[in-house]
Design a protein around this motif. Structure first.
Motif, PDB file in Angstrom:
ATOM      1  N   VAL A   5       0.786  -1.062   0.469  1.00 47.57           N
ATOM      2  CA  VAL A   5      -0.274  -0.065  -0.584  1.00 47.57           C
ATOM      3  C   VAL A   5       1.226   1.431  -0.234  1.00 47.57           C
ATOM      4  N   PRO A   6       1.886   1.162   0.560  1.00 50.02           N
ATOM      5  CA  PRO A   6       2.554   2.800   1.090  1.00 50.02           C
ATOM      6  C   PRO A   6       3.377   3.238  -0.245  1.00 50.02           C
ATOM      7  N   LEU A   7       3.496   2.408  -1.405  1.00 49.52           N
ATOM      8  CA  LEU A   7       4.013   2.545  -2.886  1.00 49.52           C
ATOM      9  C   LEU A   7       2.836   3.436  -3.399  1.00 49.52           C
ATOM     10  N   THR A   8       3.323   4.437  -4.330  1.00 50.78           N
ATOM     11  CA  THR A   8       2.982   5.586  -5.162  1.00 50.78           C
ATOM     12  C   THR A   8       3.091   5.205  -6.415  1.00 50.78           C
ATOM     13  N   SER A   9       2.021   5.801  -7.515  1.00 56.36           N
ATOM     14  CA  SER A   9       1.769   4.892  -8.567  1.00 56.36           C
ATOM     15  C   SER A   9       3.660   5.021  -9.628  1.00 56.36           C
ATOM     16  N   ALA A  10       4.283   6.818  -8.816  1.00 54.17           N
ATOM     17  CA  ALA A  10       5.842   7.441  -8.785  1.00 54.17           C
ATOM     18  C   ALA A  10       6.704   6.279  -9.231  1.00 54.17           C
ATOM     19  N   MET A  11       6.330   5.104  -7.725  1.00 53.95           N
ATOM     20  CA  MET A  11       7.628   4.019  -7.410  1.00 53.95           C
ATOM     21  C   MET A  11       7.509   3.219  -8.437  1.00 53.95           C
ATOM     22  N   TRP A  12       5.787   2.957  -8.601  1.00 49.41           N
ATOM     23  CA  TRP A  12       5.784   1.273  -9.496  1.00 49.41           C
ATOM     24  C   TRP A  12       5.952   1.272 -11.190  1.00 49.41           C
ATOM     25  N   VAL A  13       5.448   2.760 -10.957  1.00 50.17           N
ATOM     26  CA  VAL A  13       6.096   3.439 -12.337  1.00 50.17           C
ATOM     27  C   VAL A  13       7.648   2.698 -12.646  1.00 50.17           C
ATOM     28  N   GLU A  14       8.057   3.248 -11.998  1.00 51.68           N
ATOM     29  CA  GLU A  14       9.546   3.307 -11.583  1.00 51.68           C
ATOM     30  C   GLU A  14      10.422   1.702 -11.936  1.00 51.68           C
ATOM     31  N   ARG A  15       9.516   1.411 -10.843  1.00 53.78           N
ATOM     32  CA  ARG A  15       9.881  -0.831 -10.263  1.00 53.78           C
ATOM     33  C   ARG A  15       9.900  -1.159 -11.778  1.00 53.78           C
ATOM     34  N   PHE A  16       9.000  -0.791 -12.990  1.00 52.90           N
ATOM     35  CA  PHE A  16       8.396  -2.065 -14.039  1.00 52.90           C
ATOM     36  C   PHE A  16       9.309  -1.082 -14.804  1.00 52.90           C
ATOM     37  N   GLU A  17       9.685   0.418 -15.093  1.00 49.46           N
ATOM     38  CA  GLU A  17      10.958   0.628 -15.825  1.00 49.46           C
ATOM     39  C   GLU A  17      11.972  -0.047 -16.000  1.00 49.46           C
ATOM     40  N   HIS A  18      12.649   0.385 -14.713  1.00 48.43           N
ATOM     41  CA  HIS A  18      13.604  -0.762 -14.346  1.00 48.43           C
ATOM     42  C   HIS A  18      13.820  -1.944 -14.752  1.00 48.43           C
ATOM     43  N   LEU A  19      13.094  -2.651 -14.169  1.00 46.62           N
ATOM     44  CA  LEU A  19      12.670  -4.213 -14.032  1.00 46.62           C
ATOM     45  C   LEU A  19      12.350  -4.774 -15.778  1.00 46.62           C
ATOM     46  N   PHE A  20      11.845  -4.171 -16.664  1.00 47.81           N
ATOM     47  CA  PHE A  20      11.476  -4.747 -18.478  1.00 47.81           C
ATOM     48  C   PHE A  20      12.982  -3.751 -18.814  1.00 47.81           C
ATOM     49  N   LYS A  21      13.708  -2.943 -18.261  1.00 48.76           N
ATOM     50  CA  LYS A  21      15.443  -2.103 -19.052  1.00 48.76           C
ATOM     51  C   LYS A  21      16.138  -3.083 -18.519  1.00 48.76           C
ATOM     52  N   ASN A  22      15.580  -4.121 -17.192  1.00 48.02           N
ATOM     53  CA  ASN A  22      16.850  -5.367 -17.415  1.00 48.02           C
ATOM     54  C   ASN A  22      16.496  -6.216 -17.905  1.00 48.02           C
ATOM     55  N   ILE A  23      15.314  -6.988 -18.113  1.00 48.81           N
ATOM     56  CA  ILE A  23      14.976  -7.629 -18.775  1.00 48.81           C
ATOM     57  C   ILE A  23      15.552  -7.787 -20.475  1.00 48.81           C
ATOM     58  N   GLN A  24      15.131  -6.500 -21.022  1.00 49.50           N
ATOM     59  CA  GLN A  24      15.693  -5.889 -21.918  1.00 49.50           C
ATOM     60  C   GLN A  24      17.227  -6.539 -22.234  1.00 49.50           C
ATOM     61  N   GLN A  25      18.370  -5.775 -21.876  1.00 48.55           N
ATOM     62  CA  GLN A  25      19.123  -5.726 -21.488  1.00 48.55           C
ATOM     63  C   GLN A  25      20.202  -7.573 -21.884  1.00 48.55           C
ATOM     64  N   MET A  26      19.154  -8.595 -20.712  1.00 47.19           N
ATOM     65  CA  MET A  26      20.097  -9.327 -19.753  1.00 47.19           C
ATOM     66  C   MET A  26      19.655 -10.118 -21.131  1.00 47.19           C
ATOM     67  N   ARG A  27      18.228 -10.558 -21.716  1.00 44.67           N
ATOM     68  CA  ARG A  27      17.342 -11.763 -21.758  1.00 44.67           C
ATOM     69  C   ARG A  27      16.947 -11.875 -23.478  1.00 44.67           C
ATOM     70  N   MET A  28      16.693 -10.393 -23.983  1.00 44.19           N
ATOM     71  CA  MET A  28      15.927 -10.003 -25.204  1.00 44.19           C
ATOM     72  C   MET A  28      16.540  -9.840 -26.171  1.00 44.19           C
ATOM     73  N   GLN A  29      18.337  -9.637 -26.203  1.00 41.84           N
ATOM     74  CA  GLN A  29      19.133  -9.312 -27.514  1.00 41.84           C
ATOM     75  C   GLN A  29      18.614  -9.856 -28.352  1.00 41.84           C
ATOM     76  N   ASP A  30      18.726  -9.215 -29.856  1.00 42.98           N
ATOM     77  CA  ASP A  30      18.889  -9.402 -31.033  1.00 42.98           C
ATOM     78  C   ASP A  30      17.560 -10.377 -31.262  1.00 42.98           C
ATOM     79  N   LEU A  31      16.438 -10.462 -30.459  1.00 37.70           N
ATOM     80  CA  LEU A  31      15.155 -11.340 -30.727  1.00 37.70           C
ATOM     81  C   LEU A  31      14.863 -10.195 -32.007  1.00 37.70           C
ATOM     82  N   PRO A  32      14.299 -10.781 -33.077  1.00 36.43           N
ATOM     83  CA  PRO A  32      14.182 -10.557 -34.251  1.00 36.43           C
ATOM     84  C   PRO A  32      12.779  -9.922 -33.786  1.00 36.43           C
ATOM     85  N   PHE A  33      12.227  -9.973 -32.913  1.00 32.23           N
ATOM     86  CA  PHE A  33      10.714  -9.330 -32.826  1.00 32.23           C
ATOM     87  C   PHE A  33      10.888  -7.933 -31.745  1.00 32.23           C
ATOM     88  N   LEU A  34      11.645  -7.904 -31.845  1.00 29.93           N
ATOM     89  CA  LEU A  34      12.185  -6.596 -30.890  1.00 29.93           C
ATOM     90  C   LEU A  34      11.563  -4.941 -32.414  1.00 29.93           C
TER      91      LEU A  34
END
Lengths: 170, 365
Positions: A5-34
């Motif tokens: 509950v204490p998390l604000t919307s800005a914090m969620w936005v930041e968490r999700f952006e951070h998460l998927f930027k990480n995933i992109q760098q670590m697991r999605m390199q060179d996949l043709p559908f990007l």
């Protein structure tokens, strides 16, 4: 991590952006559908019902995401239904550290039809608005819209039904 | 007096309770909401039964197999007695002259008012000799019957697109139904085979409302073919998270990761497998650990190996959906396009109530 509950919307936005930027760098390199012209961005995550509702855009998907306030230990991949103003949506349960369990509903994947980041971002914002507005284009509404009033008035109707305006709808 | 669907069902020993239950299940499967059960029941009780002729061309009978194994035992009984297939060379009792006489009789008695269901397709090369029915090429039977029917259901990928017998180089020139019959409304229900529940729901809709459900641009019923396998796949979280199976039986495969790299065609295949599933909602290919082979898409035999990764990126886009013009922002027009794309995506993503129908307790009549 059972108190979100204490998390604000800005914090969620930041968490999700951070998460998927990480995933992109670590697991999605060179996949043709990007879509190389699109970068990770999250929108919304204002409190909605018992959770937070937002849209996440990445180079490989645009999803509606719901983070339930109360953490349920659902199985990843199982289905959850969420009643939104625009209708019932089925979400798939997902899990990622450090967010924990969250539900996703796919809007676009891949996202190659978007010309650029701006177009994708606009679409994401519209989509978030759209699910929060009532929608009158369901199969049921369409069926009823096709029936003209004259035809409806020919149906025998009780006094009670008539007073309730049943000739306008079923 | 004309016989109604309900009369036929009662004669088949179906109780009224079972009948009403079937009506509500069908309403749910069609995404129409519980109040429509009454409408379906009313239509079936009062409308004269519409006969169905079910013709078989070049095919493997998997559509029939799927249809007669509709998950809900009741649905199967009701639909079979309702459809009361006047002619279906797989399941009818008649044979030979007697069978062919049924076609003549139906044409005479119900000219312009019966439904023609076609499973398979006619071959055109060698004067059609690759598929002979009652001593004549199938294409003759098809065009003759089609001339008198009200509308056509193209069952499966064969009738809809050509499927395996039309695969390159297509020596018999197997041709889908809509390329032969061009003057009748045709609904395509592709899949190899189509899902049983989809088949029964489509038939019920047509027979009770006497019109087709809403179709997409390819002529498929939108309620079952507007989402891709990928959109509602239970392994989708792993796609989103970039967790892929790299080879069959690796660690990722055991963990149920996404099968994209193993050639899964889920991202380009429009069907309801990931929501309705198969065998009474038990499973579907991806759940069994194998990628989708895209059997309900046009020309799937000619799209390379089932295990080849989808790299043909335009295919992703071109087939994807109706708003296929590049979604641009920039000018005011662009904003409208983005808004439209958002609206369509939101509508498409909505839950079809097919799932709800499945969650109903399953029990026989």
């Amino acid at each position: 991590m059972n108190d979100r509950v204490p998390l604000t919307s800005a914090m969620w936005v930041e968490r999700f952006e951070h998460l998927f930027k990480n995933i992109q760098q670590m697991r999605m390199q060179d996949l043709p559908f990007l879509h190389t012209g699109i970068t990770v961005k999250a929108f919304g995550f204002e409190p909605h019902q018992q959770g937070f509702l937002g849209v996440v855009l990445t180079p490989w998907f645009m999803n509606l995401i719901f983070v339930p306030e109360v953490l349920t230990q659902e199985q990843v991949g199982s289905r959850q239904f969420l009643q939104l103003p625009a209708g019932t949506y089925d979400f798939i349960v997902n899990y990622e550290d450090p967010i924990g369990f969250y539900w996703t509903c796919s809007l676009f994947s891949p996202v190659l039809e978007f010309e650029d980041q701006q177009a994708a971002e606009q679409t994401a914002q519209y989509a978030l608005l759209a699910v929060l507005q009532p929608d009158h284009s369901s199969a049921k509404d369409q069926y009823q819209a096709e029936k003209p009033l004259a035809e409806r008035l020919q149906q025998p109707m009780s006094r009670r039904a008539w007073l309730q305006g049943k000739f306008l709808r079923d | 007096m004309l016989e109604t669907f309900y009369d036929v069902m009662r004669r088949q020993g179906i109780s009224r309770r079972s009948f009403l239950k079937y009506c509500s299940l069908t309403a749910a499967a069609l995404g129409l909401g519980p109040e429509f059960a009454g409408k379906i029941a009313h239509a079936m009780e009062n409308k004269p039964r519409i006969p169905v002729l079910w013709l078989h061309g070049l095919e493997c009978t998997c559509c029939s197999e799927s249809f007669i194994r509709s998950a809900h035992p009741l649905a199967k009984d009701v639909v079979l007695s309702m459809v009361s297939l006047d002619y279906d060379d797989t399941i009818m009792a008649a044979a030979g002259q007697q069978a062919e006489a049924i076609i003549e009789e139906t044409i005479q008695k119900y000219d312009g008012n019966f439904i023609l269901a076609v499973e398979g397709n006619p071959p055109l090369n060698q004067e059609g000799m690759s598929c002979i029915i009652a001593g004549k090429p199938f294409v003759e039977q098809l065009t003759k019957v089609a001339k008198h029917c009200k509308a056509i259901i193209s069952w499966g990928s064969c009738a809809s697109y050509g499927c395996v017998q039309a695969a390159k180089p297509n020596p018999t020139k197997a041709t889908p139904v809509h390329k032969i019959i061009t003057d009748k409304p045709i609904i395509k229900v592709p899949g190899c085979p189509p899902i049983a529940e989809v088949m029964t729901a489509v038939v019920t809709y047509i027979l009770t409302f006497e019109r087709f459900p809403e179709l997409d641009r390819q002529g498929r019923p939108k309620m079952f073919y507007s989402q891709r396998i990928h959109d509602k796949c239970y392994r989708r979280p792993h796609f989103d998270a970039g967790q892929f199976v790299e080879s069959f039986d690796d660690e990722g495969a055991r963990k149920g990761y996404c099968l994209y790299k193993m050639g899964c065609k889920g991202p380009t295949t429009y069907n309801a497998c990931s929501t309705i599933r198969w065998n009474e909602g038990t499973s579907f290919p991806i759940q069994a650990g194998h990628g989708c082979i895209g059997c309900s898409e046009d020309g799937f035999w000619d799209k390379g190996s089932w295990y080849a990764r989808l790299t043909d990126i335009p295919a992703f886009g071109v087939e994807a959906n109706a708003d296929k013009i590049g979604i641009a922002a920039a000018a005011t027009v662009g904003t409208a396009i983005a808004a439209h794309a958002a609206m369509s995506a939101v509508k498409r993503a909505k839950s079809t109530q097919t799932t709800a129908a499945h969650d109903e307790p399953k029990q026989g009549a």
